[in-house]
Write an enzyme that holds these catalytic residues in place. Structure first.
Site, PDB file in Angstrom:
ATOM      1  N   ASN A  88       7.597  -9.099  11.491  1.00 25.27           N
ATOM      2  CA  ASN A  88       6.434  -9.761  10.881  1.00 25.27           C
ATOM      3  C   ASN A  88       5.913  -8.909   9.740  1.00 25.27           C
ATOM      4  OD1 ASN A  88       5.527  -8.750  13.741  1.00 25.27           O
ATOM      5  ND2 ASN A  88       3.573  -8.888  12.727  1.00 25.27           N
ATOM      6  N   ASP A  89       4.669  -8.529   9.719  1.00 30.46           N
ATOM      7  CA  ASP A  89       4.041  -7.965   8.515  1.00 30.46           C
ATOM      8  C   ASP A  89       4.814  -6.849   7.797  1.00 30.46           C
ATOM      9  OD1 ASP A  89       2.257  -9.288  10.120  1.00 30.46           O
ATOM     10  OD2 ASP A  89       0.805  -7.673  10.225  1.00 30.46           O
TER      11      ASP A  89
ATOM     12  N   TRP B 236       8.589 -11.568  19.011  1.00 31.20           N
ATOM     13  CA  TRP B 236       7.616 -10.486  18.814  1.00 31.20           C
ATOM     14  C   TRP B 236       7.570  -9.565  20.034  1.00 31.20           C
ATOM     15  CZ3 TRP B 236       3.059  -8.662  20.988  1.00 31.20           C
ATOM     16  CH2 TRP B 236       2.286  -7.841  20.170  1.00 31.20           C
TER      17      TRP B 236
ATOM     18  N   PHE C 143       1.280  -0.990  15.367  1.00 27.33           N
ATOM     19  CA  PHE C 143       0.905  -2.184  14.612  1.00 27.33           C
ATOM     20  C   PHE C 143       0.836  -1.870  13.116  1.00 27.33           C
ATOM     21  CE2 PHE C 143      -1.275  -5.394  17.726  1.00 27.33           C
ATOM     22  CZ  PHE C 143      -0.125  -5.446  18.476  1.00 27.33           C
TER      23      PHE C 143
ATOM     24  N   ARG D 220      -7.989  -3.112  13.440  1.00 30.07           N
ATOM     25  CA  ARG D 220      -6.601  -2.771  13.090  1.00 30.07           C
ATOM     26  C   ARG D 220      -6.250  -2.931  11.607  1.00 30.07           C
ATOM     27  NH1 ARG D 220      -6.132  -7.485  16.285  1.00 30.07           N
ATOM     28  NH2 ARG D 220      -5.453  -9.328  15.129  1.00 30.07           N
ATOM     29  N   ASP D 221      -5.025  -2.543  11.319  1.00 26.98           N
ATOM     30  CA  ASP D 221      -4.346  -2.729  10.036  1.00 26.98           C
ATOM     31  C   ASP D 221      -4.976  -1.903   8.908  1.00 26.98           C
ATOM     32  OD1 ASP D 221      -3.074  -4.560  11.655  1.00 26.98           O
ATOM     33  OD2 ASP D 221      -4.014  -6.319  10.760  1.00 26.98           O
TER      34      ASP D 221
ATOM     35  N   GLU E 180      -7.278 -10.108   9.396  1.00 22.55           N
ATOM     36  CA  GLU E 180      -6.239  -9.101   9.601  1.00 22.55           C
ATOM     37  C   GLU E 180      -5.769  -8.563   8.253  1.00 22.55           C
ATOM     38  OE1 GLU E 180      -4.018 -10.662  13.603  1.00 22.55           O
ATOM     39  OE2 GLU E 180      -3.282 -11.544  11.761  1.00 22.55           O
TER      40      GLU E 180
HETATM   41  C1  FRU Z   1      -0.718  -9.783  11.625  1.00 26.26           C
HETATM   42  C2  FRU Z   1      -0.801  -8.920  12.868  1.00 26.26           C
HETATM   43  C3  FRU Z   1      -1.568  -7.655  12.580  1.00 26.26           C
HETATM   44  C4  FRU Z   1      -1.040  -6.711  13.608  1.00 26.26           C
HETATM   45  C5  FRU Z   1       0.403  -7.109  13.671  1.00 26.26           C
HETATM   46  C6  FRU Z   1       1.027  -6.932  15.015  1.00 26.26           C
HETATM   47  O1  FRU Z   1       0.371 -10.612  11.548  1.00 26.26           O
HETATM   48  O2  FRU Z   1      -1.386  -9.649  13.926  1.00 26.26           O
HETATM   49  O3  FRU Z   1      -2.957  -7.812  12.600  1.00 26.26           O
HETATM   50  O4  FRU Z   1      -1.218  -5.373  13.239  1.00 26.26           O
HETATM   51  O5  FRU Z   1       0.470  -8.465  13.297  1.00 26.26           O
HETATM   52  O6  FRU Z   1       2.393  -7.151  14.973  1.00 26.26           O
END
Ligand code: FRU
Length: 608
Positions: A153-154, A178, A210, A276-277, A328
């Site tokens: 993902n991200d 995931w 994350f 987070r992030d 996010e």
């Molecule tokens: C966004 C998210 C982030 C998190 C990550 C976890 O897509 O939910 O906020 O850090 O994915 O995989």
């Protein structure tokens, strides 16, 4: 002292003897002399591996429940704990490699919890010194980044250093769904083609890894060395009492290849559940670092002189923009306003769900920032960065050369990412986009233009003579040997058409409808007949973008096997949508509703 491991080995020897004597106990399910499996009560299992190869290849069934895999060292301590793997029960969809390089004298124990003794997995797991990552997917894009295998993902921690672009990403190396969040790493020297470099940041006792960011600490403010790459990520810890999230740091003194986790992690904690992030950047006027991170329905801003100690400065978000989902993956950066000497700050806020077409999307705010506090200049308007369904978690590269601000997103949607019709991998990134600001009707808006590197990636170009469309006009073959990876560049002049329609199709009758609604000043993409769509009811969709100029139209369509990114008017609007045609779209049909238009320029660039 008789250890658990010794017991296992003893049992393994007894087992060999039993085999010799023809009295093999039934509990030993496999017949590979290199490992022996013992099935205990309650779906617990122990695999004693001798003469370990580099990997134990684990057979995965994508829709099976997760089993838990542990690696146990010779002193009966866990080396890796609780890796979630959907181990095959009735069928094998693909394999993932479990690294056994921690084996001592070739011996290691693998514990599996939550898998019955009759699962197919026991017959199919195998030891191997290699893991084959050769592409097996017809939908895998050719010029977009994808993980060589497993889930993505991200985008995380993107930075540029000494001619190399670094892209880390939310990765599950143990399956195409995931889980086990780890930072995967890929590098590129042209911003288009990427090479996988492994998994430099692995889960630890503080949690899984994350999203986050990385900076190049040129002046050694943190004391890890001048030029150290310092990465910030969220340690996400699930527990029976709920999840907690905190911020951690890891540094690299070899240019981002390997990382050492900071001994005093976590560096920032909170009692908020969604916390987070972290995105970190240098604020030159104040000579300090800034961290912006998502905290519930707001973004929090912190400052630091040494990247380790952080001071809370402000929060942004209350009564601002869209709040239909979790906030996010923030970003905050300064951009020039085109045609002026002004600059403004842009705050990016990814939101899921709550996007304009369901699921996730990226909104942004334009305003000012004084090193501590961001102020939105137009609090009444929600601005979207991309008008498709498949654009998320978009953030920018650190340390990009020539003052460029370059963004990259995850090209998918949480609504259906887990069931996309690929197995070897799931997840792709958008192409890189250079950002700037332009003013339209008094409002400052983000322009997301395809990065110029996309032009350098062209293999060859087919140039079409100009033509007029007063009813319909079909180009039956865009490219010979069409591999599905190309860009269509168009310039159209409208002469009274009310709807300028473009249809991309293939011989199977699968098609994507695109059109400009002239009166409404809109660009529309419709993918409900685009190919495979029935894997999720959320997938068939029509997405709509504002298109200010429907008279003189400039459009660039980046098609790459399973995605279409439409850039209107040099990036004044962008629309990113995934599609899964059974063969490449090779026909382009132009139609008009009332009036006519002319196609002044049409080029098809094959992209390497
Ligand atoms: C966004 C998210 C982030 C998190 C990550 C976890 O897509 O939910 O906020 O850090 O994915 O995989």
């Amino acid at each position: 002292m008789t250890t658990y491991k010794n017991n296992l080995l003893r049992s393994a020897r007894a087992f060999s003897l039993a085999l010799l004597l023809g009295t093999a106990p039934m509990a030993w399910a496999d017949n590979n002399p290199q490992f022996s499996v013992r099935h205990l009560a309650s779906e617990q299992n122990l695999i004693a591996v001798q003469d370990a190869a580099k990997y134990l290849l684990l057979p995965v069934q994508d829709n099976a429940p997760e089993a838990k895999v542990y690696l146990i060292g010779s002193d009966n301590h866990y080396i890796r704990e609780g890796i979630n793997v959907r181990l095959a029960r009735e069928r094998v969809d693909y394999y993932v490699p479990l690294d056994l390089s921690a084996a001592v004298d070739g011996d290691i124990t693998v514990e599996v919890q939550g898998l019955p003794a009759d699962a197919l997995c026991w017959k199919k797991m195998k030891l191997s010194d290699t893991f084959d990552t050769k592409n097996r997917e017809k939908f895998r894009p050719l010029y977009h980044h994808t993980p060589v295998y497993g889930w993505m993902n991200d985008p995380n921690g993107m930075f540029y250093l000494d001619g190399t672009w670094h892209l880390y990403f939310q990765h599950n190396p143990y399956g195409s769904t995931w889980g086990n969040m780890t930072w995967g790493h890929s590098t590129s020297t042209d911003l288009v083609h990427w090479t996988y470099q492994g998994t430099p940041i692995l889960p630890d006792a503080l949690g899984t890894i994350f999203s986050g960011s990385a900076v190049v600490d040129t002046d050694n403010t943190a004391g890890f060395g001048a030029g150290a790459v310092v990465a910030f990520y969220t340690s996400a810890k699930p527990s029976p009492w709920g999840d907690s999230q905190s911020q951690s740091l890891a540094y690299s003194t070899d240019g981002g290849r390997t990382f050492t986790k900071y001994a005093d992690n976590p560096i920032l904690t909170s009692q908020k559940r969604d916390f987070r992030d972290p995105k970190v950047f240098w604020y030159a006027p104040g000579r300090h670092w800034v961290m912006i991170l998502a905290a519930g329905q707001e973004m929090e801003i912190y400052s630091s002189r040494n990247l380790k100690e952080w001071k809370y400065e402000s929060s942004f978000g209350r009564n601002q923009g869209a709040h239909g989902g979790v906030w996010e993956c923030p970003d905050l950066f300064e951009l020039p306003v085109e045609g002026t000497r002004e600059k403004r700050w842009v705050l990016i806020c990814n939101i899921n769900p709550g996007g304009p077409f369901g699921g996730n999307a990226a909104q942004y705010f334009v305003g000012t920032f004084n090193g501590k506090k961001f102020t939105n200049e137009s609090p009444t308007r929600t601005k979207w960065m991309d008008w498709g369904k498949d654009h998320y978690a978009t953030v920018t590269f650190s340390n990009a050369p020539d003052g460029r601000v370059i963004a990259l997103g995850w090209m998918s949607n949480w609504q259906y990412q887990g069931v996309l019709p690929t197995l070897q991998y799931r997840g792709a990134n958008t192409i890189a986009r250079d950002l700037s600001l332009y003013r339209q009707d008094g409002e400052l808006l983000l322009r997301c233009a395809p990065s110029p590197e996309m032009e350098a990636a062209r293999a060859d170009t087919r140039n079409f003579p100009s033509f007029r469309v007063s009813d319909s006009y079909e180009i039956p073959s865009l490219l010979e040997d069409n591999t599905g990876a190309y860009e269509i560049e168009l310039e159209l002049k409208n002469s009274g058409s009310e709807r300028i329609i473009l249809t991309l199709s293939n011989a199977k009758g699968e098609k994507v409808h695109l059109h400009y609604d002239v009166a409404r000043h809109q660009f529309v993409m419709e993918r409900s007949e685009s190919g495979l769509t029935d894997f999720s009811p959320e997938f068939p969709a029509m997405t709509v973008a504002p298109a200010a100029d429907t008279d003189h139209i400039r459009l660039r369509l980046f098609v790459d096997r399973s995605s279409i990114e439409a850039f209107g008017d040099g990036g004044k609007f962008v629309m990113t949508n995934c599609v899964f045609p059974s063969e490449p779209y090779n026909t382009l049909t132009f139609e008009t509703w009332r009036g006519s238009f002319s196609v002044k320029t049409m080029k098809v660039h094959r992209i390497r």
